[in-house]
Design a protein around this motif. Structure first.
Motif, PDB file in Angstrom:
ATOM      1  N   VAL A  26      -5.372 -18.998 -44.041  1.00  0.00           N
ATOM      2  CA  VAL A  26      -4.829 -19.687 -43.056  1.00  0.00           C
ATOM      3  C   VAL A  26      -3.529 -19.598 -42.451  1.00  0.00           C
ATOM      4  O   VAL A  26      -2.666 -19.208 -43.438  1.00  0.00           O
ATOM      5  CB  VAL A  26      -5.287 -21.365 -43.152  1.00  0.00           C
ATOM      6  N   TYR A  27      -3.282 -19.696 -41.341  1.00  0.00           N
ATOM      7  CA  TYR A  27      -1.919 -19.707 -40.617  1.00  0.00           C
ATOM      8  C   TYR A  27      -1.326 -20.943 -40.408  1.00  0.00           C
ATOM      9  O   TYR A  27      -2.213 -21.682 -39.799  1.00  0.00           O
ATOM     10  CB  TYR A  27      -1.781 -18.571 -39.358  1.00  0.00           C
ATOM     11  N   LEU A  28      -0.223 -21.414 -40.911  1.00  0.00           N
ATOM     12  CA  LEU A  28       0.270 -22.543 -40.608  1.00  0.00           C
ATOM     13  C   LEU A  28       1.808 -22.427 -40.138  1.00  0.00           C
ATOM     14  O   LEU A  28       2.626 -22.033 -40.828  1.00  0.00           O
ATOM     15  CB  LEU A  28       0.219 -23.439 -42.100  1.00  0.00           C
ATOM     16  N   ARG A  29       1.920 -23.211 -39.038  1.00  0.00           N
ATOM     17  CA  ARG A  29       3.418 -23.291 -38.532  1.00  0.00           C
ATOM     18  C   ARG A  29       3.499 -24.981 -38.804  1.00  0.00           C
ATOM     19  O   ARG A  29       2.961 -25.763 -37.943  1.00  0.00           O
ATOM     20  CB  ARG A  29       3.423 -23.090 -37.033  1.00  0.00           C
ATOM     21  N   ARG A  30       4.597 -25.145 -39.406  1.00  0.00           N
ATOM     22  CA  ARG A  30       5.168 -26.583 -39.662  1.00  0.00           C
ATOM     23  C   ARG A  30       6.029 -27.077 -38.490  1.00  0.00           C
ATOM     24  O   ARG A  30       6.434 -26.472 -37.692  1.00  0.00           O
ATOM     25  CB  ARG A  30       5.931 -26.752 -40.829  1.00  0.00           C
ATOM     26  N   ALA A  31       5.726 -28.425 -38.397  1.00  0.00           N
ATOM     27  CA  ALA A  31       6.414 -28.883 -36.928  1.00  0.00           C
ATOM     28  C   ALA A  31       7.888 -28.787 -36.933  1.00  0.00           C
ATOM     29  O   ALA A  31       8.674 -28.805 -38.243  1.00  0.00           O
ATOM     30  CB  ALA A  31       6.256 -30.606 -37.072  1.00  0.00           C
ATOM     31  N   GLY A  32       8.305 -27.824 -35.979  1.00  0.00           N
ATOM     32  CA  GLY A  32       9.721 -27.776 -35.790  1.00  0.00           C
ATOM     33  C   GLY A  32      10.044 -26.074 -36.296  1.00  0.00           C
ATOM     34  O   GLY A  32      11.511 -25.933 -36.121  1.00  0.00           O
ATOM     35  N   ALA A  33       9.116 -25.535 -37.058  1.00  0.00           N
ATOM     36  CA  ALA A  33       9.329 -24.233 -37.517  1.00  0.00           C
ATOM     37  C   ALA A  33       9.081 -23.155 -36.433  1.00  0.00           C
ATOM     38  O   ALA A  33       8.375 -23.458 -35.464  1.00  0.00           O
ATOM     39  CB  ALA A  33       8.394 -23.965 -38.669  1.00  0.00           C
ATOM     40  N   GLY A  34       9.746 -22.207 -36.533  1.00  0.00           N
ATOM     41  CA  GLY A  34       9.769 -20.963 -35.522  1.00  0.00           C
ATOM     42  C   GLY A  34       8.434 -20.194 -35.846  1.00  0.00           C
ATOM     43  O   GLY A  34       8.264 -19.354 -34.693  1.00  0.00           O
ATOM     44  N   SER A  35       8.141 -20.031 -36.750  1.00  0.00           N
ATOM     45  CA  SER A  35       7.196 -19.030 -37.150  1.00  0.00           C
ATOM     46  C   SER A  35       6.069 -19.497 -38.286  1.00  0.00           C
ATOM     47  O   SER A  35       6.195 -20.528 -38.669  1.00  0.00           O
ATOM     48  CB  SER A  35       7.883 -17.805 -37.754  1.00  0.00           C
ATOM     49  N   GLU A  36       5.030 -18.712 -38.318  1.00  0.00           N
ATOM     50  CA  GLU A  36       3.943 -19.263 -39.014  1.00  0.00           C
ATOM     51  C   GLU A  36       3.970 -18.618 -40.436  1.00  0.00           C
ATOM     52  O   GLU A  36       4.567 -17.413 -40.816  1.00  0.00           O
ATOM     53  CB  GLU A  36       2.601 -18.612 -38.811  1.00  0.00           C
ATOM     54  N   ASP A  37       3.455 -19.376 -41.348  1.00  0.00           N
ATOM     55  CA  ASP A  37       3.369 -18.896 -42.851  1.00  0.00           C
ATOM     56  C   ASP A  37       1.930 -18.644 -43.047  1.00  0.00           C
ATOM     57  O   ASP A  37       1.091 -19.400 -42.564  1.00  0.00           O
ATOM     58  CB  ASP A  37       3.991 -19.694 -43.742  1.00  0.00           C
ATOM     59  N   VAL A  38       1.603 -17.696 -43.848  1.00  0.00           N
ATOM     60  CA  VAL A  38       0.037 -17.566 -44.498  1.00  0.00           C
ATOM     61  C   VAL A  38       0.103 -18.195 -45.562  1.00  0.00           C
ATOM     62  O   VAL A  38       0.703 -17.961 -46.795  1.00  0.00           O
ATOM     63  CB  VAL A  38      -0.358 -15.981 -44.309  1.00  0.00           C
ATOM     64  N   PHE A  39      -1.030 -19.007 -45.727  1.00  0.00           N
ATOM     65  CA  PHE A  39      -1.660 -19.613 -47.260  1.00  0.00           C
ATOM     66  C   PHE A  39      -2.856 -19.066 -47.600  1.00  0.00           C
ATOM     67  O   PHE A  39      -3.704 -19.187 -46.708  1.00  0.00           O
ATOM     68  CB  PHE A  39      -1.284 -21.015 -46.910  1.00  0.00           C
ATOM     69  N   SER A  40      -3.002 -18.956 -48.817  1.00  0.00           N
ATOM     70  CA  SER A  40      -4.557 -18.856 -49.382  1.00  0.00           C
ATOM     71  C   SER A  40      -5.013 -19.986 -49.471  1.00  0.00           C
ATOM     72  O   SER A  40      -4.486 -20.980 -49.773  1.00  0.00           O
ATOM     73  CB  SER A  40      -4.166 -17.967 -50.660  1.00  0.00           C
ATOM     74  N   LEU A  41      -6.316 -20.248 -49.361  1.00  0.00           N
ATOM     75  CA  LEU A  41      -6.990 -21.419 -49.352  1.00  0.00           C
ATOM     76  C   LEU A  41      -7.752 -21.701 -50.532  1.00  0.00           C
ATOM     77  O   LEU A  41      -8.743 -22.284 -50.851  1.00  0.00           O
ATOM     78  CB  LEU A  41      -8.231 -21.331 -48.099  1.00  0.00           C
ATOM     79  N   ASP A  84       1.954 -30.432 -37.317  1.00  0.00           N
ATOM     80  CA  ASP A  84       1.592 -28.914 -37.846  1.00  0.00           C
ATOM     81  C   ASP A  84       0.617 -28.367 -36.900  1.00  0.00           C
ATOM     82  O   ASP A  84      -0.416 -29.053 -36.370  1.00  0.00           O
ATOM     83  CB  ASP A  84       0.949 -28.945 -39.400  1.00  0.00           C
ATOM     84  N   ASN A  85       0.642 -27.014 -37.022  1.00  0.00           N
ATOM     85  CA  ASN A  85      -0.377 -26.108 -36.044  1.00  0.00           C
ATOM     86  C   ASN A  85      -0.920 -25.165 -37.096  1.00  0.00           C
ATOM     87  O   ASN A  85      -0.336 -24.631 -37.970  1.00  0.00           O
ATOM     88  CB  ASN A  85       0.401 -25.196 -35.125  1.00  0.00           C
ATOM     89  N   ILE A  86      -2.463 -25.558 -37.232  1.00  0.00           N
ATOM     90  CA  ILE A  86      -3.292 -24.574 -38.095  1.00  0.00           C
ATOM     91  C   ILE A  86      -3.818 -23.721 -37.347  1.00  0.00           C
ATOM     92  O   ILE A  86      -4.580 -24.115 -36.354  1.00  0.00           O
ATOM     93  CB  ILE A  86      -4.076 -25.554 -39.004  1.00  0.00           C
ATOM     94  N   ARG A  87      -3.998 -22.504 -37.808  1.00  0.00           N
ATOM     95  CA  ARG A  87      -4.678 -21.597 -37.127  1.00  0.00           C
ATOM     96  C   ARG A  87      -5.646 -20.622 -38.211  1.00  0.00           C
ATOM     97  O   ARG A  87      -5.040 -20.084 -39.137  1.00  0.00           O
ATOM     98  CB  ARG A  87      -3.866 -20.311 -36.304  1.00  0.00           C
TER      99      ARG A  87
END
Length: 194
Positions: free
Chosen positions: A160-175, A185-188
């Motif tokens: 999943v791609y996750l952009r924390r509130a206030g962050a400028g970029s997404e991080d990728v996390f394993s589920l 947060d924005n979850i993609r």
């Protein structure tokens, strides 16, 4: 001498390849390897815009009520004026409101603040019902996916791609382990490739 230079060249090549492989790992492995931030609790939660707080001032029913943190990070409280709330915990906001009220006509104000409504989180991509959803403490990405109706048949259910509130970029996390979600947060959820 040539054996020493060959050994030196081999060692240099090995170090260069190791450094190159670390650069080529990409954000997926780098982000999934990093330690997850701790999920907020009611005591540690830091307020931000669009949060609603319930303020109770004992003996002052006209001040008691719910207030929303505006886009400037403030709440407007009668007799206290604009009080900065962004970046504060509820206990810190209690002290800020007490200080502001004590400067006015309220003597020895006793204030209690609690979060009435957390700012929402957003989920989009390969879920059945993308959109804005209300946040609750302890929420994980899998909980958010379930709230959004689950994965679509095209979803990549491994990351999943996750952009924390206030962050400028997404991080990728394993589920493969729980990933905490924070308010704002924005979850993609990405599409899988066949």
């Amino acid at each position: 001498m040539s054996q020493r230079s060959t050994h030196s060249f081999g060692l240099t090549l090995l170090l260069a390849l190791t450094a190159l492989s670390m650069l080529c790992v990409g954000p997926h492995f780098a982000a999934s390897a990093q330690q997850q931030p701790a999920a907020p609790t009611a005591a540690t939660y830091v307020l931000g815009p669009n949060d609603r707080v319930r303020v109770k001032v004992y003996g002052e029913p006209d001040i008691t009520g719910e207030y929303e943190v505006d886009t400037n990070g403030q709440i407007s409280v009668p007799l206290a004026g604009h009080v900065g709330a962004e970046g504060l915990t509820t206990k810190q906001l209690e002290r800020a409101i007490s200080t502001a009220l004590a400067k006015g006509i309220v003597r020895d104000p006793r204030v209690n603040v609690e979060v009435a409504l957390y700012r929402p989180y957003y989920i989009l991509g390969e879920v059945k019902k993308s959109g804005e959803y209300p946040y609750r403490l302890g929420l994980t990405v899998m909980d958010a996916v379930a709230t959004a109706g689950g994965f679509t048949y095209r979803a990549n259910e491994n990351k999943v791609y996750l952009r924390r509130a206030g962050a400028g970029s997404e991080d990728v996390f394993s589920l493969d382990s729980p990933v905490p979600v924070f308010p704002g947060d924005n979850i993609r959820v990405p599409e899988r490739y066949f």
